[in-house]
Enzyme design. Structure first.
Site, mmCIF file in Angstrom:
data_model
loop_
_atom_site.group_PDB
_atom_site.id
_atom_site.type_symbol
_atom_site.label_atom_id
_atom_site.label_comp_id
_atom_site.label_asym_id
_atom_site.label_seq_id
_atom_site.Cartn_x
_atom_site.Cartn_y
_atom_site.Cartn_z
ATOM 1 N N CYS A 191 0.035 -14.823 -59.694
ATOM 2 C CA CYS A 191 1.053 -14.200 -60.550
ATOM 3 C C CYS A 191 2.476 -14.561 -60.084
ATOM 4 O O CYS A 191 2.846 -14.291 -58.945
ATOM 5 C CB CYS A 191 0.841 -12.690 -60.489
ATOM 6 S SG CYS A 191 1.951 -11.754 -61.533
ATOM 7 N N CYS A 225 4.802 -18.385 -65.625
ATOM 8 C CA CYS A 225 3.996 -17.176 -65.800
ATOM 9 C C CYS A 225 2.581 -17.656 -66.052
ATOM 10 O O CYS A 225 2.377 -18.627 -66.791
ATOM 11 C CB CYS A 225 4.515 -16.381 -66.995
ATOM 12 S SG CYS A 225 3.375 -15.102 -67.496
HETATM 13 N N1 DGL Z 1 0.886 -12.803 -64.592
HETATM 14 C C1 DGL Z 1 2.284 -12.572 -64.712
HETATM 15 C C2 DGL Z 1 3.095 -13.733 -64.129
HETATM 16 O O1 DGL Z 1 2.593 -14.784 -63.790
HETATM 17 C C3 DGL Z 1 2.762 -12.314 -66.106
HETATM 18 C C4 DGL Z 1 2.138 -11.226 -66.895
HETATM 19 C C5 DGL Z 1 2.650 -9.832 -66.635
HETATM 20 O O2 DGL Z 1 3.733 -9.462 -67.122
HETATM 21 O O3 DGL Z 1 1.941 -9.112 -65.963
HETATM 22 O O4 DGL Z 1 4.269 -13.580 -63.981
#
Ligand code: DGL
Length: 265
Positions: free
Chosen positions: A74, A185
């Site tokens: 993430c 993301c």
């Molecule tokens: N998985 C998150 C990232 O890579 C984005 C999704 C979220 O807002 O949780 O930043």
């Protein structure tokens, strides 16, 4: 450390499967344990302290499962919690920001790089800071879009809805003439093809999953803990709705056919 121990990978939802897929394609002998925190998705708009707390909770769980490394897929967590996670565990913990910046910097001949990310990642300024350490002449244009993340996570919006939305969201990159766009993301690499179509030849698209997977391989090689390939296992957990995880996740990770429920706090 046991070479055949799994690699732990986590994300706020299904999006991190883009990273799991890349790690497995580069390192097919490795076992992985994946945690998608869909039950508390999204992380993007959450306060920093909460993101850090969730990241520790999931990493504690992965450690309890005997992983040999933790990959923070993430971007939102990587941009806000690495200073806490790295010293907390006796195993390597890798985030995506530094390696993605190192990978992307030499690709930008114009030294103009776009970052599409969540509000949490954009507000942390982790990408601009990483680029300023690598080459202070690089200009970074950031765009935050939580709505686009949510459309993908929920599998809603349909292809045309996502396309219309994406084309509006990326117009600042066109206007400023970036020649590299980081899909900062985990959910966005799902849109790589679409983004390439929208930006044409103007920009090269960078998926952090590629950069972090190369780093995973390098770390495991240097530490001499690559798996010998004895029956690799892939275990997926979600804190949210397993049916939805499988439905959306199998589009990102072909062959995904089972997921376990995980109860965190
Ligand atoms: N998985 C998150 C990232 O890579 C984005 C999704 C979220 O807002 O949780 O930043």
């Amino acid at each position: 450390m046991n070479n055949d121990a799994p690699i732990g990978i986590f994300d706020s939802g299904v999006g991190g499967l883009t990273v799991a897929k890349e790690v497995i394609s580069l390192l097919p002998n490795e076992s992985i344990i994946y945690v998608g925190d869909d039950g508390r998705f999204p992380y993007g708009p959450r306060p920093r302290e909460e993101v850090r707390e969730f990241a520790c909770e999931i990493s504690d769980f992965l450690l309890s499962q005997g992983v040999k490394m933790i990959v923070v897929a993430c971007n939102t967590v990587s941009s806000q919690a690495m200073d806490l996670l790295v010293p907390r565990y006796p195993i390597p913990v890798l985030g995506v920001i530094e390696d993605t910046a190192l990978y992307a910097a030499p690709l930008s001949l114009k030294k103009r790089i776009g970052v599409l990310a969540t509000p949490g990642t954009v507000n942390s300024n982790a990408y601009p800071q990483a680029f300023s350490r690598i080459d202070p002449q690089i200009k970074v244009v950031q765009v935050a879009s939580q709505a686009l993340v949510n459309l993908i996570e929920n599998g809603s919006g349909g292809e045309n809805g996502v396309k219309d939305f994406a084309s509006k969201v990326i117009s600042p990159f066109r206007e400023l003439g970036v020649d590299v766009l980081i899909l900062g993301c985990t959910h966005y690499p799902y849109l790589t093809k679409l983004m390439g179509e929208l930006l044409g030849d103007q920009a090269q698209i960078v998926d952090p999953a590629v950069a972090v997977s190369l780093r995973v391989k390098r770390e495991l090689t240097e530490r001499k803990v690559l798996s010998e390939g004895n029956d690799p296992r892939r275990i997926f957990y979600t804190t949210g709705n397993p049916t939805l995880f499988l439905k959306v996740g199998s589009r990102i990770f072909p062959g995904l056919d089972s997921v376990e429920s995980l109860k965190l706090k």
